[in-house]
Design a protein around this motif. Structure first.
Motif, PDB file in Angstrom:
ATOM      1  N   ASP A 175      48.236  -4.136 -36.277  1.00  0.00           N
ATOM      2  CA  ASP A 175      46.700  -4.280 -35.569  1.00  0.00           C
ATOM      3  C   ASP A 175      46.274  -5.521 -36.154  1.00  0.00           C
ATOM      4  OD1 ASP A 175      46.546  -2.041 -33.888  1.00  0.00           O
ATOM      5  OD2 ASP A 175      46.694  -0.955 -35.722  1.00  0.00           O
ATOM      6  N   LEU A 176      46.298  -5.645 -37.615  1.00  0.00           N
ATOM      7  CA  LEU A 176      45.661  -6.834 -38.176  1.00  0.00           C
ATOM      8  C   LEU A 176      46.583  -7.458 -39.324  1.00  0.00           C
ATOM      9  CD1 LEU A 176      43.049  -8.373 -38.782  1.00  0.00           C
ATOM     10  CD2 LEU A 176      42.143  -6.994 -40.251  1.00  0.00           C
ATOM     11  N   TYR A 177      46.914  -8.581 -39.144  1.00  0.00           N
ATOM     12  CA  TYR A 177      47.933  -9.173 -40.059  1.00  0.00           C
ATOM     13  C   TYR A 177      47.285 -10.386 -40.838  1.00  0.00           C
ATOM     14  CZ  TYR A 177      52.475 -10.393 -41.712  1.00  0.00           C
ATOM     15  OH  TYR A 177      53.894 -10.732 -42.663  1.00  0.00           O
ATOM     16  N   GLN A 178      47.194 -10.042 -42.255  1.00  0.00           N
ATOM     17  CA  GLN A 178      46.406 -11.142 -42.992  1.00  0.00           C
ATOM     18  C   GLN A 178      47.188 -11.955 -43.965  1.00  0.00           C
ATOM     19  OE1 GLN A 178      42.745  -8.062 -44.131  1.00  0.00           O
ATOM     20  NE2 GLN A 178      44.887  -7.189 -43.911  1.00  0.00           N
ATOM     21  N   CYS A 179      46.535 -13.075 -43.977  1.00  0.00           N
ATOM     22  CA  CYS A 179      46.840 -13.912 -45.243  1.00  0.00           C
ATOM     23  C   CYS A 179      46.199 -13.761 -46.467  1.00  0.00           C
ATOM     24  CB  CYS A 179      46.611 -15.410 -44.904  1.00  0.00           C
ATOM     25  SG  CYS A 179      47.401 -16.073 -43.212  1.00  0.00           S
ATOM     26  N   HIS A 180      47.172 -13.179 -47.464  1.00  0.00           N
ATOM     27  CA  HIS A 180      46.454 -12.692 -48.658  1.00  0.00           C
ATOM     28  C   HIS A 180      45.644 -13.695 -49.284  1.00  0.00           C
ATOM     29  CE1 HIS A 180      47.484  -8.540 -51.215  1.00  0.00           C
ATOM     30  NE2 HIS A 180      46.327  -9.133 -51.273  1.00  0.00           N
ATOM     31  N   TRP A 232      45.832  -8.958 -34.059  1.00  0.00           N
ATOM     32  CA  TRP A 232      44.971 -10.059 -34.571  1.00  0.00           C
ATOM     33  C   TRP A 232      45.309 -10.350 -36.037  1.00  0.00           C
ATOM     34  CZ3 TRP A 232      41.431 -11.400 -30.678  1.00  0.00           C
ATOM     35  CH2 TRP A 232      41.277 -10.674 -29.791  1.00  0.00           C
ATOM     36  N   ILE A 233      44.713 -11.495 -36.338  1.00  0.00           N
ATOM     37  CA  ILE A 233      45.014 -12.182 -37.801  1.00  0.00           C
ATOM     38  C   ILE A 233      43.790 -12.321 -38.591  1.00  0.00           C
ATOM     39  CG2 ILE A 233      47.102 -13.176 -36.998  1.00  0.00           C
ATOM     40  CD1 ILE A 233      45.455 -15.826 -37.057  1.00  0.00           C
ATOM     41  N   GLY A 234      43.698 -12.114 -39.714  1.00  0.00           N
ATOM     42  CA  GLY A 234      42.708 -12.363 -40.660  1.00  0.00           C
ATOM     43  C   GLY A 234      43.313 -13.038 -42.129  1.00  0.00           C
ATOM     44  N   PHE A 235      42.367 -13.059 -43.141  1.00  0.00           N
ATOM     45  CA  PHE A 235      42.623 -13.843 -44.226  1.00  0.00           C
ATOM     46  C   PHE A 235      41.691 -12.991 -45.450  1.00  0.00           C
ATOM     47  CE2 PHE A 235      38.862 -16.182 -42.504  1.00  0.00           C
ATOM     48  CZ  PHE A 235      38.210 -15.955 -43.624  1.00  0.00           C
ATOM     49  N   SER A 236      42.458 -13.052 -46.639  1.00  0.00           N
ATOM     50  CA  SER A 236      41.594 -12.702 -47.775  1.00  0.00           C
ATOM     51  C   SER A 236      41.630 -13.592 -48.769  1.00  0.00           C
ATOM     52  CB  SER A 236      42.414 -11.618 -48.502  1.00  0.00           C
ATOM     53  OG  SER A 236      41.643 -10.996 -49.455  1.00  0.00           O
ATOM     54  N   PHE A 242      41.149 -16.400 -36.388  1.00  0.00           N
ATOM     55  CA  PHE A 242      40.982 -15.304 -37.191  1.00  0.00           C
ATOM     56  C   PHE A 242      39.607 -14.638 -36.775  1.00  0.00           C
ATOM     57  CE2 PHE A 242      42.535 -18.352 -40.645  1.00  0.00           C
ATOM     58  CZ  PHE A 242      43.749 -17.600 -40.765  1.00  0.00           C
ATOM     59  N   VAL A 243      39.975 -13.208 -37.063  1.00  0.00           N
ATOM     60  CA  VAL A 243      38.831 -12.204 -36.621  1.00  0.00           C
ATOM     61  C   VAL A 243      38.356 -11.399 -37.955  1.00  0.00           C
ATOM     62  CG1 VAL A 243      39.592 -11.766 -34.232  1.00  0.00           C
ATOM     63  CG2 VAL A 243      40.366 -10.303 -36.010  1.00  0.00           C
ATOM     64  N   SER A 244      39.013 -11.668 -39.142  1.00  0.00           N
ATOM     65  CA  SER A 244      38.403 -10.876 -40.204  1.00  0.00           C
ATOM     66  C   SER A 244      38.787 -11.591 -41.458  1.00  0.00           C
ATOM     67  CB  SER A 244      39.146  -9.483 -40.301  1.00  0.00           C
ATOM     68  OG  SER A 244      40.752  -9.676 -40.661  1.00  0.00           O
ATOM     69  N   SER A 245      37.718 -11.257 -42.449  1.00  0.00           N
ATOM     70  CA  SER A 245      37.911 -11.929 -43.908  1.00  0.00           C
ATOM     71  C   SER A 245      37.926 -10.577 -44.701  1.00  0.00           C
ATOM     72  CB  SER A 245      36.513 -12.706 -44.040  1.00  0.00           C
ATOM     73  OG  SER A 245      36.486 -12.997 -45.459  1.00  0.00           O
ATOM     74  N   GLN A 246      38.768 -10.739 -45.854  1.00  0.00           N
ATOM     75  CA  GLN A 246      38.717  -9.609 -46.757  1.00  0.00           C
ATOM     76  C   GLN A 246      38.511 -10.182 -48.122  1.00  0.00           C
ATOM     77  OE1 GLN A 246      41.956  -6.375 -48.522  1.00  0.00           O
ATOM     78  NE2 GLN A 246      41.947  -6.490 -46.206  1.00  0.00           N
ATOM     79  N   ALA A 275      30.364 -15.262 -40.009  1.00  0.00           N
ATOM     80  CA  ALA A 275      29.370 -14.618 -39.091  1.00  0.00           C
ATOM     81  C   ALA A 275      29.059 -15.791 -38.011  1.00  0.00           C
ATOM     82  CB  ALA A 275      27.793 -14.336 -39.765  1.00  0.00           C
ATOM     83  N   ALA A 276      29.068 -17.217 -38.236  1.00  0.00           N
ATOM     84  CA  ALA A 276      28.848 -17.942 -37.242  1.00  0.00           C
ATOM     85  C   ALA A 276      30.119 -18.229 -36.160  1.00  0.00           C
ATOM     86  CB  ALA A 276      28.329 -19.179 -37.824  1.00  0.00           C
ATOM     87  N   ASN A 277      31.127 -17.567 -36.671  1.00  0.00           N
ATOM     88  CA  ASN A 277      32.431 -17.756 -35.904  1.00  0.00           C
ATOM     89  C   ASN A 277      33.050 -16.427 -35.477  1.00  0.00           C
ATOM     90  OD1 ASN A 277      33.066 -20.925 -35.855  1.00  0.00           O
ATOM     91  ND2 ASN A 277      32.276 -20.469 -38.034  1.00  0.00           N
ATOM     92  N   GLY A 278      32.564 -15.360 -35.375  1.00  0.00           N
ATOM     93  CA  GLY A 278      33.060 -14.265 -34.978  1.00  0.00           C
ATOM     94  C   GLY A 278      34.141 -13.687 -35.825  1.00  0.00           C
ATOM     95  N   ILE A 279      33.729 -13.889 -37.135  1.00  0.00           N
ATOM     96  CA  ILE A 279      34.803 -13.186 -38.234  1.00  0.00           C
ATOM     97  C   ILE A 279      34.162 -12.306 -39.039  1.00  0.00           C
ATOM     98  CG2 ILE A 279      36.274 -13.826 -40.238  1.00  0.00           C
ATOM     99  CD1 ILE A 279      36.578 -16.604 -39.245  1.00  0.00           C
ATOM    100  N   ALA A 280      34.481 -11.009 -39.264  1.00  0.00           N
ATOM    101  CA  ALA A 280      33.857  -9.912 -39.598  1.00  0.00           C
ATOM    102  C   ALA A 280      34.385  -9.500 -41.033  1.00  0.00           C
ATOM    103  CB  ALA A 280      33.910  -8.738 -38.980  1.00  0.00           C
ATOM    104  N   GLN A 281      33.680  -9.056 -42.098  1.00  0.00           N
ATOM    105  CA  GLN A 281      34.025  -8.816 -43.471  1.00  0.00           C
ATOM    106  C   GLN A 281      34.683  -7.493 -43.557  1.00  0.00           C
ATOM    107  OE1 GLN A 281      33.870 -11.658 -45.539  1.00  0.00           O
ATOM    108  NE2 GLN A 281      32.903 -12.528 -43.575  1.00  0.00           N
TER     109      GLN A 281
END
Length: 331
Positions: A114-119, A145-149, A168-172, A191-197
């Motif tokens: 569901d969410l593939y993230q760049c560590h 979807w994709i995210g990053f950490s 990206f849709v998420s930040s970790q 927050a300004a770009n549709g990316i949640a924590q």
């Protein structure tokens, strides 16, 4: 349990997420690990976070077993890639993205993440190559979807500026009462770009639970007393002044009918742009206790007081500087 949208995606996630970093990669026995996963599901936790590097695949394999037979649309599965899986397999190159997602899918016993993230950010691979590869796995249906950490703000901006790639849709990030660095740049940018924590270590590796009495030897069953599980614990968080502040936080929590851990989680969840807080647990009862933080309706004054009571150690304090030197010298 409560649920929030994850950035600009169509995913809805539980505000408490189950993590698996030091626990389900070998730190906790298999039967107890699976019991924790099942308890999380029973508590309404739908976001389950892991990474290929946790136990070099062990965590993903355990989750694949623990989730077998559970309806796939009833939980959100997040994993990551970047750190070394072998002497030659590491990073975010096109070849690694394709290789590692297939390996993760096999271990997790599923046909999509569901969410593939760049560590982490890969300075050795062109950003365009990474983003195009991630876009391709989304097109193939292997990731939704994709995210990053822990990406620096300038690299997040650069990724957002690339045309024709999945966004990206998420930040970790690491984020807690004791670690507030993301507030400077990362959270406002996201927050300004549709990316949640999706916050990791919201309890500061367990320090914010109040389990460490000031001036005392850490309990034998605690992370600080375990050479393996405590290796990443910031030693300045165990200073007398910090632990005394945590005891004051504990008193505030008890006065408001909750635990210090629940109050610390509630503080994180009340911060702007936070969709979920990742918790680790070695026992099912810990999962249940942490899950209850999602339902706390504490007055704003209590949340603000918690933020005043516990402050991150100053980067120039003697304990912080000493611990930096020790880490640098590997003492």
């Amino acid at each position: 349990m409560r649920y929030r949208p994850l950035g600009s995606s169509d995913l809805t996630v539980s505000t408490i997420a189950l993590g698996s970093w030091l626990t389900y990669s070998g730190g906790v026995e298999k039967s107890r690990s699976i019991a924790c996963v099942r308890e999380a599901l029973d508590q309404g936790i739908t976001l389950i976070d892991t990474a290929n590097v946790y136990g070099r695949g062990a965590s993903e394999s355990l989750l694949g077993e623990a989730l077998a037979g559970v309806p796939r649309d009833s939980y959100v599965l997040a994993t990551k890639l970047y750190f070394p899986m072998s002497d030659t397999d590491r990073g975010l190159s096109r070849a690694q993205v394709f290789k590692q997602i297939d390996a993760s899918l096999a271990r997790l016993r599923t046909d999509h993440i569901d969410l593939y993230q760049c560590h982490r950010y890969d300075a050795d691979t062109p950003l365009e190559e990474t983003m195009e590869a991630l876009t391709e796995v989304v097109r193939q249906g292997k990731a939704r979807w994709i995210g990053f950490s822990e990406w620096p703000a300038d690299r997040i901006r650069a990724a957002l500026a690339l045309p024709g790639v999945t966004k990206f849709v998420s930040s970790q990030p690491q984020y807690s009462l004791l670690w507030r660095e993301p507030e400077r740049e990362v959270i406002p940018l996201c927050a300004a770009n549709g990316i949640a924590q999706i916050v990791w270590s919201p309890l500061a590796q367990g320090v914010l639970t109040g389990k460490y009495p000031p001036g005392a030897v850490p309990p034998k069953d605690s992370r600080a007393a375990d050479p393996a599980m405590g290796a990443y614990l910031r030693r300045e968080w165990l200073s007398r002044s910090t632990l005394e502040a945590v005891q004051r936080l504990r008193a505030l929590a008890e006065a408001n009918g909750c635990t210090a851990a629940q109050l610390a989680l509630a503080w994180v969840l009340r911060q702007p742009n936070v969709a979920a807080a990742i918790v680790g647990a070695t026992r099912p009862e810990q999962v249940a206790a942490n899950a209850r933080a999602a339902d706390l309706d504490l007055p704003s004054a209590v949340i603000e007081e918690a933020g005043r009571i516990v402050q991150p150690p100053s980067p120039w304090s003697p304990s912080v500087l000493l611990n930096r030197i020790r880490r640098k010298l590997r003492v």
